[in-house]
Write an enzyme that holds these catalytic residues in place. Structure first.
Site, PDB file in Angstrom:
ATOM      1  CG  ASP A  27      24.428  16.979  30.269  1.00 10.03           C
ATOM      2  OD1 ASP A  27      23.562  16.788  31.134  1.00 10.03           O
ATOM      3  OD2 ASP A  27      24.591  18.074  29.695  1.00 10.03           O
ATOM      4  CD  GLU A  76      16.649  16.514  28.905  1.00 10.98           C
ATOM      5  OE1 GLU A  76      16.579  17.405  28.037  1.00 10.98           O
ATOM      6  OE2 GLU A  76      16.809  16.760  30.111  1.00 10.98           O
TER       7      GLU A  76
END
Length: 484
Positions: A16, A179
């Protein structure tokens, strides 16, 4: 000819990731979940060669909580400070900041409490207003696939409203698991770069609007296509000093975690185009020529004064667990869960995405057991422990070798294609395989890790003399055709 790079540029679990440029320097951070210390800070001069320079958080939890802790962060530079916002899905949205990315960083400050608040990203607008966008984790909040935007205090201490739903992906055909939003302003539009479709199978979308509160129109700008790069998404957009644009994103590789790819990006007809017309490239010219070859540290000679920045514990460490002395790492054989997946006192680092051979030399003194492990959803290890007859045993699974008590033994692991691990032992006559091969597995949202540990009643000690990771790096020429 300009130097070339090959993807992935970070071939290990830098999950991420988000990236920014400040002057001629690039900085990157990544989610760290329950690792302590967490929020690693990496530095580069060319977006290809990276080194670890610090961590932004130094505390976590007293016990191991797989899949919890520090989720996807965003990294920004504003008003002379570096800022990282991250979500803890069980607590809320936090921020930390620092004048120097190497630290010290402020203690985490809770900006918005609540369950399931994840993947936050701030924007300080040109008019002085500040905003914060975030996603939702269904496991805690009961909802997902939507993005919420808040007005935020310019000092980032709190949000100023209840939030507005700016993207409801349930209303978008084919969307699921939207997301990881990153908020930008460019060319008169507000932009939200956000992944969707799931970690292993998803894609990268972007959303644009003339107003920060929408309405937003969307476009998919990066997807697997005919390549072998599954689920290419979630990362950060960054430019170079010369004005070129790039996007860094992850690819989920199971036991290796979420490795980081670098894609060229251009603006075409008012929209970003990533890779080769929306599909990942295997590599290309290095964005900023002239950089020195570098990679995040792996090996450690334990010369101090502290542990290498590549290391982390599985929960908050106790100073009594370890000591660096005379070029060795000394781990106390402390009590704790026998299952290494639940044991805080395991010193770990990321499993390389390339085949590698890992070795460490250890002497066990007193009562206990110590060794080298590979830990994910499952775990296995090669260990040294006392035997009832006063000797010692080197063991991997059901296979064992007897050695005199106090013998220095070299323990190793050969990690081959598909993350198949063969443990090794050298008791003085050269390294040889020990036990059956073991398939490393990913953990909860993370790749497998290499680990050192010592367990017992607190009276024994394991003395580790160095830790070496020999990586078989790919050196073949880069093929610029993205479909091969």
């Amino acid at each position: 000819m300009a130097p070339l790079y090959r993807n992935p540029v970070l071939n290990a679990d830098w999950s991420d990731s988000d990236v920014i440029r400040v002057g001629d320097d690039f900085y990157l951070t990544a989610s760290s979940f329950t690792k302590v210390p967490g929020l690693p800070i990496l530095h580069s001069r060319d977006l290809v060669n990276w080194t670890i320079i610090g961590h932004a958080v130094t505390r976590g939890h007293a016990d191991v909580r797989p899949g919890c802790g520090v989720w996807a962060p965003s990294l920004r530079h504003h008003d002379g400070r570096f800022w990282i916002f991250y979500g803890d899905p069980d607590v809320g949205i936090f921020q930390v900041s620092a004048a120097d990315p190497r630290g010290p960083w402020t203690e985490p400050h809770l900006v918005k409490p609540g369950l399931g608040l994840i993947d936050p990203c701030p924007l300080w607008d040109a008019d002085g207003q500040a905003y914060l966008v975030h996603a939702w984790a269904r496991s805690r909040a009961g909802v997902s696939n939507r993005l919420t935007l808040h007005r935020m205090a310019p000092d980032a201490r709190e949000v100023l409203d209840e939030g507005a739903l700016v993207v409801d992906a349930d209303r978008l055909p084919g969307y699921r698991t939207l997301e990881g939003p990153k908020l930008y302003r460019h060319d008169g539009h507000y932009w939200i770069f956000a992944p969707a479709g799931g970690v292993a199978t998803g894609w990268q979308s972007v959303f644009r609007s003339r107003s920060i509160f929408g309405p937003y129109e969307d476009r998919i700008v990066l997807e697997q296509g005919g390549t072998d790069v599954n689920g290419p998404h979630q990362g950060g957009w960054v430019d170079t000093p010369s004005g070129e644009h790039w996007f860094m994103h992850f690819q989920d590789r199971g036991p290796y975690g979420r490795v980081v790819h670098l894609q060229p990006m251009e603006w075409r007809d008012g929209w970003p185009v990533m890779g080769a017309d929306g599909v990942p490239v295997p590599g290309g010219p290095v964005p900023v020529p002239g950089g020195e070859p570098a990679a995040p540290a792996t090996s450690d000679d334990f010369a101090g004064p502290g542990l290498g920045l590549q290391w982390s514990w599985q929960a908050d460490p106790d100073p009594a667990w370890w000591e660096l002395r005379d070029g060795t790492l000394r781990l106390t054989c402390v009590p704790g869960p026998a299952d290494l997946r639940e044991r805080p006192a395991v010193l770990t680092q990321r499993l390389p995405g390339d085949p590698c051979t890992v070795t460490t030399r250890v002497v066990l003194k007193g009562a206990g057991r110590a060794g080298l492990a590979v830990v994910g959803h499952t775990s296995a290890s090669v260990t040294v422990e006392p035997a009832p007859d006063g000797s010692a045993v080197v063991r991997a699974g059901s296979a064992e070798i007897s050695v005199p008590e106090g013998t220095a033994v070299t323990l190793g692991a050969r990690v081959g294609e598909g993350a198949v691990v063969t443990f090794l032992a050298d008791t003085g006559d050269g390294p040889r395989p020990l036990g059956e091969p073991f398939h490393a597995t990913q953990g909860r949202w993370v790749g497998a890790v290499l680990g050192l540990f010592a367990e017992g009643d607190g009276t024994g000690q394991a003395i580790f003399e160095g830790f070496t990771v020999d990586i078989a790096r790919w050196t073949a020429p880069v093929d610029l055709d993205p479909l091969t």
